[in-house]
Design a protein around this motif. Structure first.
Motif, short mmCIF file in Angstrom:
data_model
loop_
_atom_site.label_atom_id
_atom_site.label_comp_id
_atom_site.label_asym_id
_atom_site.label_seq_id
_atom_site.Cartn_x
_atom_site.Cartn_y
_atom_site.Cartn_z
N LEU A 59 0.86 -1.19 0.00
CA LEU A 59 0.00 0.00 0.00
C LEU A 59 0.89 1.24 0.00
N ASN A 60 0.61 2.16 -0.93
CA ASN A 60 1.42 3.37 -1.08
C ASN A 60 0.48 4.56 -1.17
N ALA A 61 0.90 5.68 -0.53
CA ALA A 61 0.15 6.94 -0.61
C ALA A 61 0.77 7.79 -1.70
N SER A 62 0.11 7.82 -2.87
CA SER A 62 0.64 8.60 -3.99
C SER A 62 0.34 10.08 -3.84
N LYS A 63 -0.72 10.45 -3.14
CA LYS A 63 -1.07 11.84 -2.87
C LYS A 63 -1.31 11.99 -1.37
N VAL A 64 -0.48 12.82 -0.72
CA VAL A 64 -0.59 13.01 0.73
C VAL A 64 -1.09 14.43 0.98
N PRO A 65 -2.13 14.63 1.75
CA PRO A 65 -2.65 15.98 1.99
C PRO A 65 -1.77 16.75 2.97
N GLU A 66 -1.67 18.04 2.71
CA GLU A 66 -0.96 18.94 3.61
C GLU A 66 -1.90 19.86 4.37
N PHE A 67 -3.10 20.05 3.78
CA PHE A 67 -4.12 20.87 4.42
C PHE A 67 -5.44 20.12 4.32
N SER A 68 -6.41 20.65 5.04
CA SER A 68 -7.78 20.16 4.88
C SER A 68 -8.23 20.46 3.46
N ASP A 69 -9.08 19.58 2.94
CA ASP A 69 -9.65 19.67 1.59
C ASP A 69 -8.65 19.31 0.51
N ASP A 70 -7.44 18.87 0.87
CA ASP A 70 -6.50 18.39 -0.13
C ASP A 70 -6.91 17.01 -0.61
N LEU A 71 -6.35 16.61 -1.75
CA LEU A 71 -6.61 15.30 -2.32
C LEU A 71 -5.72 14.25 -1.65
N THR A 72 -6.33 13.11 -1.31
CA THR A 72 -5.61 11.95 -0.80
C THR A 72 -5.80 10.80 -1.76
N GLU A 73 -4.72 10.14 -2.14
CA GLU A 73 -4.81 9.01 -3.07
C GLU A 73 -3.94 7.88 -2.55
N LEU A 74 -4.54 6.71 -2.39
CA LEU A 74 -3.85 5.51 -1.93
C LEU A 74 -3.90 4.47 -3.04
N GLU A 75 -2.78 3.76 -3.23
CA GLU A 75 -2.67 2.70 -4.24
C GLU A 75 -2.33 1.39 -3.55
N CYS A 76 -3.20 0.39 -3.77
CA CYS A 76 -3.00 -0.96 -3.22
C CYS A 76 -2.55 -1.85 -4.38
N ARG A 77 -1.30 -2.32 -4.33
CA ARG A 77 -0.70 -3.04 -5.45
C ARG A 77 -0.41 -4.48 -5.05
N ILE A 78 -0.66 -5.39 -6.00
CA ILE A 78 -0.36 -6.82 -5.80
C ILE A 78 1.00 -7.10 -6.43
N VAL A 79 1.90 -7.62 -5.64
CA VAL A 79 3.26 -7.88 -6.11
C VAL A 79 3.64 -9.32 -5.79
N ASP A 80 4.67 -9.80 -6.51
CA ASP A 80 5.25 -11.14 -6.30
C ASP A 80 4.18 -12.23 -6.41
N VAL A 81 3.40 -12.18 -7.48
CA VAL A 81 2.34 -13.17 -7.68
C VAL A 81 2.96 -14.46 -8.18
N LYS A 82 2.61 -15.57 -7.52
CA LYS A 82 3.09 -16.90 -7.92
C LYS A 82 1.91 -17.85 -7.98
N SER A 83 1.97 -18.78 -8.92
CA SER A 83 0.94 -19.83 -9.08
C SER A 83 -0.43 -19.23 -9.31
N SER A 84 -0.50 -18.15 -10.04
CA SER A 84 -1.80 -17.55 -10.35
C SER A 84 -2.29 -18.06 -11.70
N GLU A 85 -3.52 -18.54 -11.73
CA GLU A 85 -4.10 -19.09 -12.94
C GLU A 85 -5.27 -18.23 -13.38
N ALA A 86 -5.79 -18.60 -14.55
CA ALA A 86 -6.92 -17.82 -15.10
C ALA A 86 -8.17 -17.97 -14.25
N SER A 87 -8.26 -19.06 -13.47
CA SER A 87 -9.45 -19.28 -12.64
C SER A 87 -9.38 -18.55 -11.32
#
Length: 902
Positions: free
Chosen positions: A412-440
């Protein structure tokens, strides 16, 4: 009441009643029996007197002339010596079936028993009437029935299920009388006997219980062979056909209009043994298969049947090896017509004559369990029917589906961090190191929020949003409303990235955020089942909250100026802890305390918003619409100018500044508001002082009179040229005895001589004129009651300055004067009095005229002339006739007439 019966008929009925008596009955006609069988002769008595239980005596005669005592119900020594021994052996028995009936039983009838049998009853009647005995003839035939098995002796048949077999029996009779034969095939299994198929003495075929369907289908037949042969044919043997078969033949003769069985014989024909079909079913005991692969199971069949039997193969699945087949789900079935019944992902194939393959595609964890193969062999029957000859079930095959759990990590990474109220906050949840993943396998995300606390207290996480396996997104209680408003945005940017945006972050949103990525596995029915959850590390969203600071300083570049000059004020703005501020400015003016029109009143003059749009607020000087200007010098500096200032502009001027922060692109949020220091406009002049007063020569008038009101202006101080003075005069009225109501504008006259009169509801009219330099006259023409009240005038002086510009002085007000409007009593009652006198005069004259006319009419009627009828036209009052009569004809109808004399 009915008619009486004829006398001869009554005598006949009476005689019949007197002649009626005891009646003893035995079967009519003759009875035929066969040697060795049992003879039963019933006897009963009726219409008797005495006790209800009657006694019976039986006697026998071979010729019918002399009878020998045979048996009795009430005398033990009644029987002759010849029959006593048979009575003691029980061959001859007398059985009572009722109080008035008995049966004579003779077992093992012989030819010597042929003859006449008489049944008699001792008399218990008061008078001897009726018959006390009756006789029946018995014929005994020799045994002429022959029954035998064909061939003889009875063989034993060993059969397999589905095979045909035949049984034969021979039966004939040499009876001298006309008799019929009936034949029945019976099956005995242990002590129980079952009727299979019969041919009745009437020539009808009758299948036994449980054999009706097989008989109707033609699987079982009974045929005659030659003159005395009977053949039972079974097309396909069943397991229930095993047992001993015998042929039962009975001989029937017609007695008294019905058929009576006189003899029965049976013979054992054959013993049928049904050999079970050998059938064995086997599958592999245990199988292991990886998830997503194919499961292949083989069902091997072993049997001793090589004929045209057809197999029916069914595969079952169960979670337990001890499950009962009927309760287990059916995976696939191959019927005897080789038609396969299965689901799309399951196939059943016929590899060879004795092997059947079950193929399950794309197996999952749900396919782990026990598999059974059930086989049934069917043999063809008569009329295209089929019979099951054998069935067997295999031992359970254990199947274990191994599953490779998907292996992955979540970051989980915060790509946009607010400095004041009403600022934009953006969080990115990324899947990494995937093993044995199939189409199902597919991935979804859940977002959680947790308050950040310094203490060690356990704080429960709040669900913000959760995504199910079908991609549907559900909001938590905390985020539902803000998500609907577009403030919270949940999205999937890529196959391995999920994002969460807070468009306008508030202080309540500060805390810890984390995401949970779930792995879902597709099932057979295309549904998805969650298989794994992986949690990310939390990310903290926090900023130090400081109060917004906004400071505005106003200054005047030219502190000294005179009336008519330009007033200029600049405002400098500074701010802290406000994100990307923009400013809106409002210029306000506060009148001094000495201003009588609006003491301490703050007026809004002109404004400039954050988008630099200028708007006049309460600037009402029509002559100086362009006299005020507000402009933006820099991002944080504004300038206000007022041209041709006048004395009335004196007051305290300020800049009210509001700081705005950008929200959601083009939207703005108010961050802070501040007011500048005041800048004072004060004119120190020694000009004239104006006063206003109201005078009236007619403070009390009568309704309809003219009201005159003078507004008189006085000038104190320096003398002015009349051409250098001008006045705006307005008249007001408060229609009440006190000043408790709002004043009403009546009329106004501006300094240019234009008169404006307000709309009024009354009929009175107003006029306003200038009668001298310092006097203004208001006249109310045709005054009414509602014109009473307090009247006063307001005056706004205008003075020409040395520069030639007109300066507006402060507005002044006169003291009110009370005007009374009275009612004229004489005029109020004049017209009602004149109307009353006029009506009285008219009514008096009319009454005199009516009285005179009525008196004249009565005088004329009192002295009529002979031979004439007086006709008089008069106007009669409505009180007499109810209407006005104008014709002589109508008047004559009301007045009495004299008949002319002849």
């Amino acid at each position: 009441m009915g008619r009486l019966a004829p006398r001869p008929l009554l005598l006949a009925l009476l005689g019949l009643a007197l002649c009626r008596g005891r009646v003893v009955r035995v079967p009519t006609g003759s009875l035929v029996r066969v040697v060795g069988t049992e003879l039963v002769i019933p006897c009963n008595v009726s219409d008797y007197d005495g006790p209800s239980e009657q006694n019976f005596d039986w006697s026998f005669s071979s010729s019918g002339s002399s009878f020998v005592e045979l048996a009795s119900t009430w005398e033990a020594g009644f029987a002759a010596q010849l029959y006593r021994e048979r009575l003691q052996r029980g061959e001859i028995v007398l059985r009572r079936t009722a109080n008035d009936a008995v049966e004579l039983h003779i077992k093992n009838v012989q030819t010597s028993d042929e003859g006449h049998y008489k049944c008699s009853t001792p008399s218990t009647d008061a008078t001897v009437q009726g018959n006390y005995e009756d006789t029946v003839q018995v014929k005994v035939l020799a045994d002429a029935l022959h029954v035998a098995a064909a061939p003889s002796p009875a063989p034993g048949l060993s059969l397999r299920l589905g095979e045909p077999f035949e049984l034969r029996c021979a039966a004939s009779t040499a009876s001298p009388l006309h008799t019929h034969l009936a034949l029945l095939w019976e099956l005995q299994r242990g002590a129980a006997r079952r009727s299979v198929l019969a041919l009745t003495h009437e020539g009808r075929f009758r299948p036994g219980p449980g054999y009706e369907q097989r008989y109707r289908a033609g699987d079982m037949r009974l045929d005659t062979v030659g003159g005395d042969g009977y053949r039972l044919s079974v097309a396909h043997a069943l397991a229930s056909d095993q047992g001993s078969y015998r042929c039962v033949v009975s001989e029937w003769i017609g007695e008294q209009g019905s058929w009576q069985e006189i003899q029965e014989k049976a013979v054992e024909v054959a013993t049928v043994l049904i050999q079970p079909t050998v059938l064995r079913v086997a599958v592999a005991k245990s199988v292991s298969v990886a998830e997503g692969k194919e499961l292949d199971l083989t069902c091997n069949i072993t049997t001793d049947r090589a004929d045209d039997v057809r197999p029916e193969v069914t595969w079952y699945f169960s979670r337990s090896p001890d499950s009962i087949l009927p309760g287990s789900p059916v995976l696939a079935r191959l019927d005897r017509d080789s038609l396969v019944h299965s689901s799309p992902h399951i196939a059943l194939s016929h590899a060879d004559a004795r092997s059947y393959h079950l193929l399950v595609r794309d197996v999952s964890k749900e396919n782990s369990g026990y598999y059974f193969c059930h086989v049934a062999l069917w043999a063809p029957g008569h009329n295209r029917s089929w019979h099951k000859v054998a069935e067997a079930r295999s031992a359970p095959a254990s199947v274990d589906v191994t599953w490779l759990e998907p292996d992955y990590q979540v970051y989980l990474n915060a790509s946009k961090v607010p400095e004041f109220s009403d600022d934009l906050t953006e969080l990115e949840c990324r899947i990494v190191d995937v093993k044995s993943s199939e189409a199902s396998v597919r991935f979804t995300v859940s977002w959680y929020y947790r308050v950040n606390r310094r203490s060690d207290d356990v704080v429960a996480s709040e669900l913000l949003a959760v995504m199910n396996g079908d991609w549907t997104l559900k909001y938590g209680d905390r985020s539902k409303q803000r998500a609907q408003d577009g403030d919270f945005i949940f999205s999937k940017e890529h196959t391995d990235t999920f994002s969460f945006r807070i468009q306008r972050t508030t202080e309540e949103d500060r805390g810890n955020y984390y995401c949970v990525v779930s792995a879902w596995t597709r099932q057979r029915n295309d549904s998805w089942v969650k298989s794994k959850d992986v949690f990310s590390k939390p990310v903290t969203i926090f900023w130090a909250s400081e109060d917004s600071v906004l400071v505005v300083k106003a200054r005047q570049p030219k502190p000294f100026f005179a009336a008519g000059n330009t007033f200029e004020m600049t405002c400098k703005v500074s701010s802290k802890n406000i994100k990307s501020p923009r400013y809106s400015v409002l210029i306000t003016a506060e009148k001094p305390v000495g201003d009588l029109s609006s003491p301490n009143e703050t007026k809004y003059i002109i404004s400039l918003d954050q988008d630099s749009v200028v708007k006049l607020e309460n600037w009402t000087d029509a002559s100086r619409v362009d006299g005020v200007v507000l402009e933006k010098v820099q991002e944080d500096e504004f300038r206000y100018r007022m041209y041709q200032t006048q004395v009335s502009d004196a007051g305290l001027y300020r800049c009210m500044v509001t700081a705005w922060s950008p929200v959601r692109g083009s939207l703005w949020r108010e961050a802070a508001t501040s007011l500048s220091n005041p800048i004072e406009i004060d004119f120190q002049t020694a000009g004239p002082v104006f006063n206003a007063s109201v005078h009236s020569d007619t403070p009390s008038v009568i309704r309809g009179d003219l009201i005159k009101l003078f507004c008189i202006i006085t000038v104190e101080g320096a003398a002015l040229d009349p051409d250098d003075m001008a006045f705006d005069v307005s008249w007001f009225a408060v229609h009440s005895f006190g000043l408790d109501k709002a004043p009403v504008l009546l009329s106004s006259l501006d300094r240019k001589g234009i008169v404006t009169t307000a709309e009024r509801d009354g009929k009175s009219e107003l006029s306003l004129e200038r009668v001298s330099v310092l006097e203004f006259l208001l006249q109310v023409h045709g005054s009414e009651d509602q014109d009473f009240g307090n009247y006063y005038c307001s005056v706004t002086p205008w003075v020409k300055s040395p520069t030639g510009s007109w300066q507006k002085e402060a507005e002044i007000y006169s003291k009110p004067i009370f005007i009374t409007v009275k009612m004229d009593v004489l005029n109020a009652f004049k017209y009602p009095l004149l109307i009353g006198v006029g009506l009285s005069t008219v009514i008096g004259l009319l009454s005199c005229l009516i009285g005179w006319d009525l008196a004249r009419s009565l005088l004329c009627m009192s002295s009529p002339e002979r031979g004439h009828v007086y006709q008089h036209t008069a106007l009669l009052p409505t009180a007499l006739s109810g209407r006005t009569i104008t014709s002589t004809e109508e008047t004559s109808n009301l007045l009495p007439r004299e008949q002319p004399t002849k």
